[in-house]
Design a protein around this motif. Sequence first.
Motif, PDB file in Angstrom:
ATOM      1  N   ARG A 120       0.829  -1.199   0.000  1.00 24.30           N
ATOM      2  CA  ARG A 120       0.000   0.000   0.000  1.00 24.30           C
ATOM      3  C   ARG A 120       0.873   1.263   0.000  1.00 24.30           C
ATOM      4  NH1 ARG A 120      -5.133  -0.084   2.483  1.00 24.30           N
ATOM      5  NH2 ARG A 120      -4.475   1.359   4.117  1.00 24.30           N
ATOM      6  N   PHE A 121       1.958   1.234   0.790  1.00 23.86           N
ATOM      7  CA  PHE A 121       2.854   2.391   0.843  1.00 23.86           C
ATOM      8  C   PHE A 121       3.492   2.667  -0.509  1.00 23.86           C
ATOM      9  CE2 PHE A 121       7.385   3.477   0.916  1.00 23.86           C
ATOM     10  CZ  PHE A 121       7.292   4.806   1.309  1.00 23.86           C
ATOM     11  N   GLU A 122       3.984   1.626  -1.167  1.00 25.23           N
ATOM     12  CA  GLU A 122       4.716   1.827  -2.418  1.00 25.23           C
ATOM     13  C   GLU A 122       3.844   2.475  -3.483  1.00 25.23           C
ATOM     14  OE1 GLU A 122       6.496  -1.826  -3.608  1.00 25.23           O
ATOM     15  OE2 GLU A 122       7.971  -1.819  -1.993  1.00 25.23           O
ATOM     16  N   VAL A 123       2.575   2.063  -3.545  1.00 24.07           N
ATOM     17  CA  VAL A 123       1.682   2.658  -4.537  1.00 24.07           C
ATOM     18  C   VAL A 123       1.394   4.114  -4.172  1.00 24.07           C
ATOM     19  CG1 VAL A 123      -0.569   2.479  -5.665  1.00 24.07           C
ATOM     20  CG2 VAL A 123       0.665   0.405  -5.018  1.00 24.07           C
ATOM     21  N   TRP A 124       1.149   4.374  -2.878  1.00 27.44           N
ATOM     22  CA  TRP A 124       0.899   5.755  -2.429  1.00 27.44           C
ATOM     23  C   TRP A 124       2.130   6.632  -2.653  1.00 27.44           C
ATOM     24  CZ3 TRP A 124       3.567   8.407   1.410  1.00 27.44           C
ATOM     25  CH2 TRP A 124       3.035   9.637   1.789  1.00 27.44           C
ATOM     26  N   TRP A 125       3.283   6.124  -2.274  1.00 28.39           N
ATOM     27  CA  TRP A 125       4.534   6.884  -2.354  1.00 28.39           C
ATOM     28  C   TRP A 125       4.851   7.262  -3.796  1.00 28.39           C
ATOM     29  CZ3 TRP A 125       9.943   5.047  -3.303  1.00 28.39           C
ATOM     30  CH2 TRP A 125      10.902   5.996  -2.920  1.00 28.39           C
ATOM     31  N   GLU A 126       4.682   6.307  -4.709  1.00 28.33           N
ATOM     32  CA  GLU A 126       4.963   6.583  -6.107  1.00 28.33           C
ATOM     33  C   GLU A 126       4.012   7.640  -6.661  1.00 28.33           C
ATOM     34  OE1 GLU A 126       5.145   4.274 -10.441  1.00 28.33           O
ATOM     35  OE2 GLU A 126       4.895   3.133  -8.576  1.00 28.33           O
ATOM     36  N   GLY A 127       2.715   7.517  -6.304  1.00 28.32           N
ATOM     37  CA  GLY A 127       1.748   8.490  -6.801  1.00 28.32           C
ATOM     38  C   GLY A 127       2.005   9.889  -6.285  1.00 28.32           C
ATOM     39  N   VAL A 128       2.266  10.005  -4.973  1.00 27.91           N
ATOM     40  CA  VAL A 128       2.528  11.317  -4.378  1.00 27.91           C
ATOM     41  C   VAL A 128       3.845  11.883  -4.905  1.00 27.91           C
ATOM     42  CG1 VAL A 128       3.028  12.531  -2.219  1.00 27.91           C
ATOM     43  CG2 VAL A 128       1.158  10.863  -2.303  1.00 27.91           C
ATOM     44  N   ALA A 129       4.851  11.038  -5.025  1.00 30.86           N
ATOM     45  CA  ALA A 129       6.161  11.517  -5.500  1.00 30.86           C
ATOM     46  C   ALA A 129       6.070  12.080  -6.908  1.00 30.86           C
ATOM     47  CB  ALA A 129       7.173  10.378  -5.443  1.00 30.86           C
ATOM     48  N   ARG A 130       5.310  11.455  -7.756  1.00 27.90           N
ATOM     49  CA  ARG A 130       5.179  11.949  -9.127  1.00 27.90           C
ATOM     50  C   ARG A 130       4.424  13.281  -9.150  1.00 27.90           C
ATOM     51  NH1 ARG A 130       7.484   8.478 -12.288  1.00 27.90           N
ATOM     52  NH2 ARG A 130       7.484   6.240 -11.841  1.00 27.90           N
ATOM     53  N   GLU A 131       3.426  13.434  -8.292  1.00 23.54           N
ATOM     54  CA  GLU A 131       2.729  14.712  -8.211  1.00 23.54           C
ATOM     55  C   GLU A 131       3.663  15.812  -7.715  1.00 23.54           C
ATOM     56  OE1 GLU A 131      -0.845  14.584  -5.977  1.00 23.54           O
ATOM     57  OE2 GLU A 131      -1.776  13.007  -7.188  1.00 23.54           O
ATOM     58  N   VAL A 132       4.449  15.495  -6.697  1.00 27.10           N
ATOM     59  CA  VAL A 132       5.392  16.476  -6.155  1.00 27.10           C
ATOM     60  C   VAL A 132       6.427  16.858  -7.203  1.00 27.10           C
ATOM     61  CG1 VAL A 132       7.246  16.807  -4.460  1.00 27.10           C
ATOM     62  CG2 VAL A 132       5.076  15.788  -3.748  1.00 27.10           C
ATOM     63  N   GLU A 133       6.920  15.876  -7.958  1.00 25.43           N
ATOM     64  CA  GLU A 133       7.938  16.148  -8.963  1.00 25.43           C
ATOM     65  C   GLU A 133       7.365  17.004 -10.095  1.00 25.43           C
ATOM     66  OE1 GLU A 133      11.679  16.368 -10.297  1.00 25.43           O
ATOM     67  OE2 GLU A 133      10.960  15.543  -8.396  1.00 25.43           O
ATOM     68  N   MET A 134       6.102  16.767 -10.455  1.00 28.99           N
ATOM     69  CA  MET A 134       5.477  17.591 -11.494  1.00 28.99           C
ATOM     70  C   MET A 134       5.351  19.039 -11.031  1.00 28.99           C
ATOM     71  SD  MET A 134       2.491  15.069 -12.974  1.00 28.99           S
ATOM     72  CE  MET A 134       1.794  16.397 -13.933  1.00 28.99           C
ATOM     73  N   GLU A 135       4.989  19.229  -9.768  1.00 27.35           N
ATOM     74  CA  GLU A 135       4.911  20.588  -9.224  1.00 27.35           C
ATOM     75  C   GLU A 135       6.279  21.252  -9.242  1.00 27.35           C
ATOM     76  OE1 GLU A 135       3.309  20.173  -5.354  1.00 27.35           O
ATOM     77  OE2 GLU A 135       1.336  19.505  -6.035  1.00 27.35           O
ATOM     78  N   GLY A 136       7.299  20.506  -8.874  1.00 27.52           N
ATOM     79  CA  GLY A 136       8.651  21.058  -8.899  1.00 27.52           C
ATOM     80  C   GLY A 136       9.102  21.413 -10.290  1.00 27.52           C
ATOM     81  N   GLU A 137       8.729  20.588 -11.268  1.00 28.57           N
ATOM     82  CA  GLU A 137       9.094  20.871 -12.650  1.00 28.57           C
ATOM     83  C   GLU A 137       8.464  22.176 -13.125  1.00 28.57           C
ATOM     84  OE1 GLU A 137      11.322  19.555 -15.999  1.00 28.57           O
ATOM     85  OE2 GLU A 137      11.171  18.747 -13.961  1.00 28.57           O
ATOM     86  N   LEU A 138       7.198  22.375 -12.773  1.00 25.30           N
ATOM     87  CA  LEU A 138       6.520  23.614 -13.142  1.00 25.30           C
ATOM     88  C   LEU A 138       7.163  24.824 -12.477  1.00 25.30           C
ATOM     89  CD1 LEU A 138       2.767  22.490 -13.018  1.00 25.30           C
ATOM     90  CD2 LEU A 138       4.116  23.033 -15.057  1.00 25.30           C
ATOM     91  N   GLU A 139       7.547  24.673 -11.233  1.00 27.34           N
ATOM     92  CA  GLU A 139       8.194  25.782 -10.520  1.00 27.34           C
ATOM     93  C   GLU A 139       9.526  26.130 -11.160  1.00 27.34           C
ATOM     94  OE1 GLU A 139       8.504  24.507  -6.507  1.00 27.34           O
ATOM     95  OE2 GLU A 139       6.354  24.677  -6.077  1.00 27.34           O
ATOM     96  N   ARG A 140      10.298  25.125 -11.558  1.00 25.02           N
ATOM     97  CA  ARG A 140      11.594  25.380 -12.180  1.00 25.02           C
ATOM     98  C   ARG A 140      11.426  26.056 -13.543  1.00 25.02           C
ATOM     99  NH1 ARG A 140      12.750  20.426  -9.560  1.00 25.02           N
ATOM    100  NH2 ARG A 140      12.120  19.195 -11.382  1.00 25.02           N
ATOM    101  N   MET A 141      10.405  25.665 -14.261  1.00 29.50           N
ATOM    102  CA  MET A 141      10.155  26.288 -15.557  1.00 29.50           C
ATOM    103  C   MET A 141       9.750  27.750 -15.389  1.00 29.50           C
ATOM    104  SD  MET A 141       8.152  23.213 -17.528  1.00 29.50           S
ATOM    105  CE  MET A 141       7.844  24.241 -18.962  1.00 29.50           C
ATOM    106  N   GLN A 142       8.915  28.020 -14.368  1.00 30.91           N
ATOM    107  CA  GLN A 142       8.492  29.401 -14.113  1.00 30.91           C
ATOM    108  C   GLN A 142       9.646  30.273 -13.662  1.00 30.91           C
ATOM    109  OE1 GLN A 142       5.357  28.956 -11.268  1.00 30.91           O
ATOM    110  NE2 GLN A 142       3.863  28.191 -12.769  1.00 30.91           N
ATOM    111  N   GLU A 143      10.608  29.678 -12.959  1.00 25.61           N
ATOM    112  CA  GLU A 143      11.772  30.430 -12.493  1.00 25.61           C
ATOM    113  C   GLU A 143      12.852  30.544 -13.559  1.00 25.61           C
ATOM    114  OE1 GLU A 143      12.996  28.321  -9.066  1.00 25.61           O
ATOM    115  OE2 GLU A 143      11.262  28.897  -7.847  1.00 25.61           O
ATOM    116  N   GLY A 144      12.634  29.876 -14.689  1.00 24.84           N
ATOM    117  CA  GLY A 144      13.597  29.951 -15.773  1.00 24.84           C
ATOM    118  C   GLY A 144      14.780  29.041 -15.611  1.00 24.84           C
ATOM    119  N   VAL A 145      14.656  28.073 -14.687  1.00 22.43           N
ATOM    120  CA  VAL A 145      15.775  27.143 -14.476  1.00 22.43           C
ATOM    121  C   VAL A 145      15.817  26.111 -15.577  1.00 22.43           C
ATOM    122  CG1 VAL A 145      16.737  25.437 -12.883  1.00 22.43           C
ATOM    123  CG2 VAL A 145      15.691  27.535 -12.002  1.00 22.43           C
TER     124      VAL A 145
END
Length: 537
Positions: A107-132
């Motif tokens: 149960r943890f592995e499925v939750w962890w993977e799903g949350v991690a991918r959401e967090v990484e997508m948010e980080g990607e958007l933030e880096r793009m907005q900052e011009g990184v």
Amino acid sequence: MPSPPPTHTLPRSLLTTLLPLLSKPPTFPTTTIPSHRARAPNPTIFSLPPSPSPDDAVPDISEAALHLLLLEVFWSLFRWVDAGEEELGEGKVEEVRRRWLCAAVERFEVWWEGVAREVEMEGELERMQEGVGGGENTGGDMLGDKENGGGKRRRRKLKPEQQPPLDVLLVWHTYLLTPGVYWEDCVRLFGEGMLEVEFPWDMIKDSIDQDTLTYHLPTPAAAYFTTLTTFPADRPTASSSPSMPHPHALHGCTCPTSSSSPSPTSTPPPSRPSTPPSTPSLCLPSAILRQYTFITKMHHLLFLRSPTLPSTLHRATTRYTRFIDLFRLHPGETMVPTLDIDLIWHTHQLSPMRYRVFCECPNRAARWVKHEDTFGADVLGERVEVTERRYGELCGERYRGCLCWRCELERCGSGWEKVSGGGDTGESEVRDAEDEGSTGEQQKERKKEKENGKELKWWNVSEKKTDWEKRVVVEFWRQVERRRWEGDEVGLHKGSLGAVLGDGFKDGGVCRCWGRGLGAQGCKCWRWWGGREREGV
């Protein structure tokens, strides 16, 4: 000339019957009004700081207190799991734990993977907005340029709906306590996002009932978990768990049993190149059982209900910083923490980014200290002696010692404010009781000490009162905890401790051995009958 004490010893069964008749603990007033009941700990200990602490700071004592609360909930969870033995038949504890742990990890592995991918997508958007710029993040520069003071480090919080169920939280908690493996897996699988996620102390605070130790998962979080993972949010039972675990849950390891124990020559589990791309490289079920040993130790110490909890946590935090300093002063040596230091160490590791930044500070360990919990008893015994010697050389203080409530009272270096801070007793009543229980000269002495900026230890006022007052404090909080444990609706009044101490000790020929058990040190009648003294509360 008085006759000498008899040399014979009465049977313990007879002493057990006689001594309660000779010794009477104080009677503490009770109440049925919830707001008037004494509680341990005082809920204010869980108040998180309003602003984030610096990256290189140790955990706040509120985080350590919440960690203690969470460990108690985990301990209760294991009791619930073991009760599932009835579903599979008597003598099936190992099978019950094996099935349940495997289901929780899956149960943890499925939750962890799903949350991690959401967090990484948010980080990607933030880096793009900052011009990184986007692209795969390897985690190589996550800590910034040290020579230039480091880069910008984000701190992320889980969204309210991302809060995990209790069994998933247990697995994540254990995974974080292997910081090296967790860091490598996060970077290998998802990037840096999950390393920036802070452990959800605020959610834990709002979700746990301090008295019943129940964990309430909010409805939005339960719905999100089911949608993300297809698993029900309710914790699994042994009967509903598969007899054979999901391949992801046990990749590269053997499913553990409750008798599993590391060998003295155990080494840290390596990252395996053959690990599937979405699977942790750590045998999580085995790691959970190793952590259960620590959970059980903390439960038996019961720091959470201690009358000196704030003082204990402040002192443990100071000792922890010195412990980390030893890694810088003695590179290459393995250091073994005491239980109070280990509590703060574990609390710190639950925030992986903050922990690594702290360790790598030049005035701390000057390197990243990776936690290792697979050493055997022989290795631990040898290394703890080395640690004790190194710690003594560093600060000239004793490293190991008893951590029971009574001994913590001995170490509490301030007055009633900190002693009573472990629980809700009504501080003004306690301070009044301190003055009422003292003579005029003692009050003048206390005032003089305060004027000189010195702290007067409350048990040093009178040698006669020393033993009695400490027993009163310990007995009061024992009774508070006993009533909470039994679910008694009648509790001790939060002002009753101050009232009893204010009345003072009345020597009426009554034995004062209560509160420390049969054969306690200082019990005249037990000595008189030729008994053996013993240490402890």
